[in-house]
Scaffold this motif. Structure first.
Motif, short mmCIF file in Angstrom:
data_model
loop_
_atom_site.label_atom_id
_atom_site.label_comp_id
_atom_site.label_asym_id
_atom_site.label_seq_id
_atom_site.Cartn_x
_atom_site.Cartn_y
_atom_site.Cartn_z
N ARG A 151 36.38 -42.50 -85.49
CA ARG A 151 35.20 -42.45 -84.61
C ARG A 151 34.42 -43.75 -84.68
N ASP A 157 33.52 -39.73 -79.73
CA ASP A 157 32.95 -38.67 -80.54
C ASP A 157 33.89 -37.48 -80.78
N CYS A 158 34.99 -37.38 -80.05
CA CYS A 158 35.84 -36.19 -80.14
C CYS A 158 37.13 -36.45 -80.93
N ASP A 172 35.80 -29.88 -88.72
CA ASP A 172 36.12 -30.25 -87.34
C ASP A 172 37.41 -29.63 -86.83
N GLU A 197 32.16 -28.79 -79.26
CA GLU A 197 31.53 -29.93 -78.59
C GLU A 197 32.24 -31.24 -78.94
N HIS A 198 32.90 -31.26 -80.10
CA HIS A 198 33.52 -32.51 -80.55
C HIS A 198 34.99 -32.35 -80.96
N THR A 199 35.55 -31.16 -80.81
CA THR A 199 36.95 -30.93 -81.15
C THR A 199 37.66 -30.26 -80.00
N ARG A 200 38.80 -30.81 -79.63
CA ARG A 200 39.64 -30.22 -78.59
C ARG A 200 40.93 -29.72 -79.22
N ARG A 218 37.29 -39.64 -74.30
CA ARG A 218 36.32 -39.32 -75.37
C ARG A 218 36.97 -39.04 -76.72
N VAL A 219 38.29 -38.93 -76.76
CA VAL A 219 38.96 -38.53 -78.00
C VAL A 219 39.25 -39.76 -78.86
#
Length: 453
Positions: A151, A157-158, A172, A197-200, A218-219
């Protein structure tokens, strides 16, 4: 007669109750210690995961050597769990024990480097192709620190993980797919902010889903085991990683590989065996022969970016690292383990034994007409209640059966054979003999004969 995965459920349950009674009769000292432990240990164990074994009380161990355990009641076991990989090369390997004893007299920690740390970093670079390294006390910490570096250098952020993954106690990553929607894992305790919000999260082996999840830029990193091992074994499709790496690079994300379990594939892990090109790589559990230690490596380009990010930041704590990270004792143990234990010769023994076990299990399931599959990953072997190897975490999870697993595990344990309590994972150490493998297969056959549908 109720059948589940080809097993007569009533027979399995009856057998399990007898195994529970037999265990208690044969383990009076473990039972007494378990009752005593409830007074001052939460759940009666020093770590609550130790309560996950299928035993009616905790099994207390007195001695662990090579691939053997002896409990406080004097009963011996052949160990196919090996500390869930922490002792993958055997309990207390002689070179590691000697190095620990030698270093213990010279200083345990100093927050200053010694030449052991340099030797270990050089050897890890030779094996894994990563240019620079940092140390931690566990793979959980190493993954946590690597995510923070990713990051920091990308400004994103993701992170992205695969459904059903486990990468240690990193908050996370506790996000699952439920009916196609990302949700925090229900078992995670004490979490207060919205992880999604921050993990896919996407399914393993799904290239289109990976591409779509990375598309908005964003990742920061994709965190993955090269082959999934914590939801049951899930191997990548033959061309998966070649295409996945191209997708990740095209979107400007980093690839963070967690080789904590897949180090079973050889001296350079799955990465070296299959020519992968990660930006970050994490090693843990067996790296110091069972002593708490981990390492994480950076590609040459990322190492430069990481150092620049640190130098450009305001002075103060980075939030990365702990006081005891890279302590002298751990560095001495890692050096001894890498130099004398994690060798090509030992891996050859482990692969041969694991192959013998995998083939024996396949023949066993064919003999009993069970639609179960067997997967081998170097020195690691697993059987699943599935007619074919699962391709993602959802498939692997759907075929798991905690009740049948506990029945099998306790039956084997009562016959002096210990396997990993989380699903049906088995590890083969350099000390595991062909006779040990044959004994496990025979004991398993006895159970199948008793509970066949």
């Amino acid at each position: 007669m109720a059948l589940r995965h080809g097993i007569a459920l009533d027979k399995a349950r009856d057998r399990h109750q007898r195994d529970r009674r037999d265990f208690l009769e044969r383990h009076p000292r473990s039972l007494a210690l378990s009752e005593r432990a409830r007074q001052h240990l939460l759940f009666g164990v020093p770590l609550h995961w130790m309560d996950d074994w299928p035993t009616p009380c905790s099994l207390f161990i007195a001695d662990a050597r090579d691939a053997r355990l002896t409990d406080v009641d004097g009963i011996g076991y052949t160990d196919f769990c090996l500390g869930d990989t922490g002792a993958m090369f055997g309990h207390s390997p002689a070179p590691v024990a000697a190095a620990i004893a030698r270093e213990a007299a010279r200083g345990l920690t100093a927050m200053l480097p010694g030449d052991d740390a340099l030797w270990v970093a050089e050897e890890l670079s030779r094996r894994f192709g990563m240019a620079a390294w940092q140390f931690a006390l566990s793979a959980s910490d190493a993954n946590r620190f690597a995510i923070r570096w990713a990051r920091a250098v990308t400004g994103r952020d993701c992170i992205l993980v695969f459904n059903g993954c486990y990468h240690g106690t990193v908050d996370d990553v506790f996000v699952d797919l439920e009916d196609g929607e990302a949700k925090p894992r229900a078992s995670l305790l004490g979490q207060v902010y919205r992880l999604t919000e921050h993990t896919r999260v996407v399914e393993f082996n799904d290239l289109a889903a990976l591409d779509a999840a990375l598309a908005d830029g964003r990742v920061a990193c994709v965190l993955a085991e090269p082959a999934m091992t914590n939801i049951g074994m899930v191997l990548p499709d033959p061309d998966y990683w070649e295409q996945a790496q191209a997708i990740i690079a095209r979107h400007g994300s980093l690839l963070l590989l967690d080789e904590t379990h897949t180090i079973s594939c050889g001296p350079g892990g799955y990465t070296a065996a299959h020519g992968l090109r990660p930006d970050l790589l994490v090693l843990g559990k067996p790296l110091a022969g069972g002593l708490p230690a981990a390492a994480y490596g950076f590609s040459a380009e990322l190492a430069q970016r990481a150092q620049r990010a640190k130098r450009d930041a305001p002075p103060g704590h980075s939030g990365i690292g702990t006081t005891l990270s890279a302590n002298r004792l751990a560095c001495a143990a890692m050096r001894a383990n890498l130099a004398e234990v994690m060798t090509e010769d030992n891996y050859r023994i482990m692969f041969e034994r694991a192959g013998r076990l995998a083939q024996g299990l396949r023949e066993l399931f064919a003999r009993f007409a069970l639609p179960w599959c067997v997967t081998q990953l170097g020195a690691r072997c697993e059987f699943q209640f599935s007619p074919r190897p699962p391709r993602n975490g959802s498939e692997a999870g759907a075929w798991q059966d905690a009740e049948l697993e506990r029945c099998i595990h306790l039956h084997l344990l009562n016959r002096g054979l210990l396997i990993t309590p989380f699903h049906n994972m088995l590890l083969l150490s350099p000390y595991t003999s062909a006779a040990d493998v044959d004994r496990l297969l025979a004991a398993f056959a006895d159970w199948l004969e008793a509970v066949r549908g």
